[in-house]
Design a protein around this motif. Sequence first.
Motif, short mmCIF file in Angstrom:
data_model
loop_
_atom_site.label_atom_id
_atom_site.label_comp_id
_atom_site.label_asym_id
_atom_site.label_seq_id
_atom_site.Cartn_x
_atom_site.Cartn_y
_atom_site.Cartn_z
N ILE A 262 0.86 -1.18 0.00
CA ILE A 262 0.00 0.00 0.00
C ILE A 262 0.89 1.23 0.00
N GLN A 263 0.63 2.12 -0.92
CA GLN A 263 1.38 3.39 -0.98
C GLN A 263 0.39 4.54 -0.94
N LEU A 264 0.55 5.42 0.03
CA LEU A 264 -0.34 6.56 0.19
C LEU A 264 0.41 7.85 -0.15
N GLU A 265 -0.19 8.65 -1.01
CA GLU A 265 0.39 9.96 -1.27
C GLU A 265 0.33 10.78 0.03
N ARG A 266 1.23 11.75 0.16
CA ARG A 266 1.42 12.42 1.43
C ARG A 266 0.13 13.05 1.98
N LYS A 267 -0.58 13.81 1.15
CA LYS A 267 -1.79 14.46 1.64
C LYS A 267 -2.88 13.44 1.96
N ALA A 268 -3.00 12.40 1.12
CA ALA A 268 -3.98 11.34 1.39
C ALA A 268 -3.66 10.67 2.73
#
Length: 383
Positions: A262-268
């Motif tokens: 799982i990779q989450l963008e910073r703001k997400a």
Amino acid sequence: SAAPVYQRLLSYYKPKIFLGLTATPERMDGQDVTEYFDHRISAEIRLPEAIDRELLCPFQYFGVTDDVDLSGLKWSRCGYDRTQFSNTLNPAIAERRCEMIILSLQKYLTDLGEVRGLGFCVSVAHAEFMSGYFNARGIKSICLTGASPEEERGRAKKMLEDRAVSFIFVVDIYNEGVDIPAVNTILFLRPTESLTIFLQQLGRGLRRAEGKECLTVLDFIGQANKKYNFADKFTALLEITTRNLQKEIKDGFSSLPRGCFIQLERKARDYILDNIKASFDSRNGLVSRLASFEEDSGLKLTLANFLDYHHLGPHAIYAKESFSRLCVMAGTAGDFSEPLEDVLRSAFPRLCDIDSRRWLEFMLKSLDSPESLDLTALSGAET
């Protein structure tokens, strides 16, 4: 089995053996399907184990930052108000968002020509808009709704399998009852309030198929209502569910099944962490959920109902405070005085970790008639 049509069936037949199979034992209406089976589950396999045993394919999950702010939308028992949500996606915002979605596809997918994808939308208008916009950008797509006839649905399935289209945008269908193993991409274009529906929609892409290495998931995450539950969704994807979810997120999800990430963008990522901090991982979050529980769920506020409705274990409560004291803080119960409150509060978290059946049975029997309990005999000490 809880549906009316099955109730008639089950009340008519008296089988010697009654076997039930389900992929989603947690129902959206909160009814307990295990009551038809003496509250016993004979065998169970959850999503992470099924992936580890190669019964389902692994996934790569990207949390993409969405600039649509849903924090102020009306929240009811069923989640977001759909009309308000749909109106939020006015033509200008929807077009800007579609452009962002296409850029995200180009960023996270290696070959758009190999995509066989499903996009889950908020409304018929939203699904039609998505399909039209993608077609205008050269990405062949169609949309299906609950009103689409079976013939059209069958034709759409074949078109996706044959790569005649890259995406089917759907609303109110394809949560269950459809088998398209070739699906290799899922777009969550609206937040899914129900854990059951989330797992059903994710499951549309987890079927194994020849030449399919993994499922790619793009989840578009914006600012959510404080009652939206991110925690359930991500916890369901982890093999080890006893670890603190905030730590899992910060550490990059180290407890996923083999081959998954799982990779989450910073703001997400920040949106999710802020939401969790205001939810079950904090005392204030629990108090807020308790205060609105009966309005949100339609159920009487009891410990059992609260835990079942929110898919929590008792430790989630007692690690913060006693349930009775939390209810007082939430204004759902009157204040009380208990001389042993501090002792009990420190003991409850330890009680939650007991897994010995004999010890639990002894405790239940003892608590039922505490006057008969001989503590001297238990300790082996003399008075």
